[in-house]
Scaffold this active site. Structure first.
Site, PDB file in Angstrom:
ATOM      1  CE  LYS A 167      44.400  48.563  51.088  1.00 49.72           C
ATOM      2  NZ  LYS A 167      45.141  49.404  50.131  1.00 49.72           N
ATOM      3  CD  GLU A 212      50.810  49.147  43.239  1.00 47.26           C
ATOM      4  OE1 GLU A 212      50.972  49.860  44.234  1.00 47.26           O
ATOM      5  OE2 GLU A 212      49.808  48.438  43.079  1.00 47.26           O
TER       6      GLU A 212
END
Length: 405
Positions: A167, A212
């Site tokens: 990723k 986040e």
């Protein structure tokens, strides 16, 4: 409090409990405001008692901790009060632009109580002036056009399919030009009102509302919120639920999320005596998107400061990729832009090593009547460039709303 930057005499620090100040953001002046707000709680600051540009390199967090130890050497306030430093660190450790600032005045509200901390002898009244909206906003391409960005997404996906990595998170930028100079207070107020579940922040021109939480340290206790895997909100409740179910059941997004959780476990385990991560993520529903989210908690084993934990965690797989070092190298190779503080740690630390740091997502850098907006997407082997571009566009809308109202 011994302040660095050539100031060797201790500066007086005064912390006073004050009555409820109401809207914290309403106390900010227009010049270089500092803020960290969620659900109306947090802290705001103004003025500069001490400031430093943190040198780039792999030792930058250790350097910052030493600087802070000097700055806070004579501070003896109770936890949660006293002087604090706001900070922003660049995503790339080799990039310049990381900054720590101790404001002259910090106004804090937490758990129904409020304090005002002042540093130095100068008056600490905030010179309030009316906030002015930016006016008309025009947008232009950032470092890459949309087709160029789709091309690098396709290239990254091929590299992943070739087995080079699992990723990579690719970011893109967008330029915004306002009719009038951009008053950061307007952006902060709009973001805090519309995205109360996010952490609305302002440090050294970097402004945003991040969902986040990289790390919160309160004594030995730490908390984090890992986000990875995103989908748009639906046009109606039924479509919204369908989108959330599809996200939760998406093999691509679940794998992306597990990569992110694994990187957090790997970073925190050596620092913690206990660490809890959930078996499955939950859905975090925000006004513009839905995320897969996993709350993480633990207890530190050796009294590390919040900045030590930041150093261990950044960059996470959620903003870099997996394996992270390989992903960061690929970002440097193909992304075609300087992220500056985007996707880097942003937050605050006090004299006790407590603090809160988020990842600077849904953000922009403001300079006069210009703003540079950022968004990023996790790219996997089966990522579709057009879909990733649409996801980035959805993430841009946070800061576009802040500018346009």
């Amino acid at each position: 409090m011994s302040v660095a930057l050539g100031i060797t005499r201790p500066l007086p620090v005064r912390t006073t409990q004050v009555s409820d100040p109401g809207d914290l953001l309403s106390h900010l002046p227009s010049t270089a405001p500092y803020a960290w707000i969620r659900h109306g709680q947090g802290l705001v600051g103004w003025g500069q008692a001490a400031r430093v540009a943190v040198p780039p390199g792999p030792g930058r967090f250790a350097w910052a901790r030493r600087w802070l130890a000097d700055v806070f050497a004579d501070a003896h306030d109770q936890p949660g009060t006293g002087p604090v430093a706001f900070g922003t660190f660049t995503f790339d450790e080799n990039a310049t632009g990381s900054v720590l600032v101790v404001p002259q005045a910090t106004l804090i509200r937490r758990d129904g109580r409020s304090w005002l901390t002042t540093v130095g002898d100068a008056p600490h009244e905030s010179p309030l002036t009316p906030a002015r909206a930016p006016g008309r906003i025009s947008y232009g391409d950032g470092s890459l056009t949309a087709p160029e960005w789709e091309h690098i997404v396709a290239h990254a996906a091929q590299r992943i399919r070739d087995g080079e990595l699992e990723k990579v998170v690719l970011a893109r930028d967008l330029t915004a030009t306002a009719e009038h100079p951009i008053d950061v207070r307007v952006l902060l107020t709009r973001l805090a009102d519309r995205y109360p579940d996010c952490y609305t922040f302002s440090v050294d021109g970097l402004v945003g509302a991040t969902p986040e939480l990289l790390i919160r340290r309160t004594g030995p206790h730490i908390e984090s919120l890992v986000l990875a895997g995103t989908t748009a909100r639906g046009a109606d409740p039924a479509a919204d639920r369908a989108n959330g179910i599809a996200l939760f059941n998406s093999a691509k997004d679940r794998h992306e999320h597990e990569c992110a959780i694994a990187s957090v476990r790997q970073a925190l385990a050596p620092l913690c005596s206990t660490l809890h991560t959930p078996d499955e993520p939950e859905l975090l529903v925000l006004p513009n998107v839905q995320h897969l989210a996993s709350p993480v908690s633990g207890h530190l084993a050796d009294g590390a400061t919040v900045l030590d934990v930041v150093a261990a965690m950044h960059p996470t797989a959620a903003v870099g990729g997996t394996p992270t070092a390989t992903a960061v190298d690929l970002i440097r190779e193909i992304e075609g832009m300087d992220r500056a503080g985007y996707a880097g740690p942003v937050g605050w630390i006090d004299a006790h090593g407590d603090g809160e740091w988020g990842i600077a997502l849904r953000s922009g850098i403001v300079d006069g009547n210009q703003a540079r907006l950022f968004a990023g997407c996790g790219i996997m082997g089966d990522s579709d460039p057009a879909s990733e571009l649409a996801e980035a566009q959805a993430k841009f809308r946070v800061m576009q709303y802040a500018l346009e109202g």
